[in-house]
Write a protein that holds these residues in place. Structure first.
Motif, mmCIF file in Angstrom:
data_model
loop_
_atom_site.group_PDB
_atom_site.id
_atom_site.type_symbol
_atom_site.label_atom_id
_atom_site.label_comp_id
_atom_site.label_asym_id
_atom_site.label_seq_id
_atom_site.Cartn_x
_atom_site.Cartn_y
_atom_site.Cartn_z
ATOM 1 N N SER A 60 73.087 54.224 5.046
ATOM 2 C CA SER A 60 72.784 52.898 4.509
ATOM 3 C C SER A 60 73.589 52.605 3.242
ATOM 4 O O SER A 60 73.743 51.440 2.863
ATOM 5 C CB SER A 60 71.290 52.735 4.250
ATOM 6 N N ARG A 96 72.156 58.457 10.509
ATOM 7 C CA ARG A 96 71.635 57.682 9.377
ATOM 8 C C ARG A 96 71.542 58.587 8.152
ATOM 9 O O ARG A 96 71.938 58.235 7.045
ATOM 10 C CB ARG A 96 70.271 57.099 9.733
ATOM 11 N N CYS A 116 74.471 52.014 11.915
ATOM 12 C CA CYS A 116 75.225 52.800 10.926
ATOM 13 C C CYS A 116 76.695 52.889 11.314
ATOM 14 O O CYS A 116 77.577 52.859 10.453
ATOM 15 C CB CYS A 116 74.637 54.197 10.809
#
Length: 186
Positions: A60, A96, A116
């Motif tokens: 992220s 992730r 992602c």
């Protein structure tokens, strides 16, 4: 995302003449930015971190330039991309985060997330790595089924989509990556 909330609140007041305490929000936005740069950046490794008390990364973090927190070609972002490539890539696709860190309290492993992966396309484009961006984008689009739908995750070993299907978030990040690629040529 706290920074994003205050940044967007300031912009909403300035652009759309909405009511709000823009001076206070701008100050809070600056404070949050300073705190993130001080506590969520590992200068030794040259990467942003998943949270303040770790050296681990999370895919992220690839959103930092997308939300305007930092330029895509800033050395800190380039280091973050490199750390994500080093720590999270599985068969050329990013996870992730590492589930073994226990950050989510869940046991088991995950497959690479499509969102992602598209964030990585956007990060590559922002970093000027256009060949990498195009190659990954083309590969990801090749995972779509016969009517163009994508799942939440992809299993590169078994070469099949897994997780929630269809996954709107995967498609939203595909569109965002397409715009990033387009904008890289402007």
């Amino acid at each position: 995302m706290v920074w994003v909330a205050f940044d967007r609140a300031v912009k909403a007041v300035e652009r759309h003449r909405l009511p709000g305490d823009v001076d206070r929000w701008r100050k809070l936005c600056d404070e949050v930015r300073r705190e993130v740069l001080e506590h969520a950046y590992d200068a030794e490794r040259g990467t942003f971190t998943q949270h303040y008390d770790t050296r681990h990364v999370d895919a992220s973090l690839l959103m930092l330039p997308l939300v305007g927190f930092i330029d895509g070609d800033d050395p800190r972002m380039l280091g973050t991309i490199a750390a994500i490539e080093e720590d999270l890539m599985r068969d050329g696709l990013p996870l992730r985060y590492l589930t073994e860190t226990g950050v989510d309290g869940l046991a088991g492993d995950e497959h690479p997330f499509m969102a992602c992966s598209f964030w990585l396309v956007s990060a590559y484009a922002g970093a000027g790595r256009l060949e990498d961006a195009h190659a990954l984008f083309d590969r990801l689009c090749g995972f779509a089924n016969d009517v163009g739908l994508l799942s939440e995750e992809y299993d590169p070993v078994r070469q099949r989509m897994v997780g929630n299907f269809p996954q709107a978030f995967s498609h939203l990040t595909l569109v965002q990556a397409a715009f990033q690629l387009r904008d890289a040529y402007r």
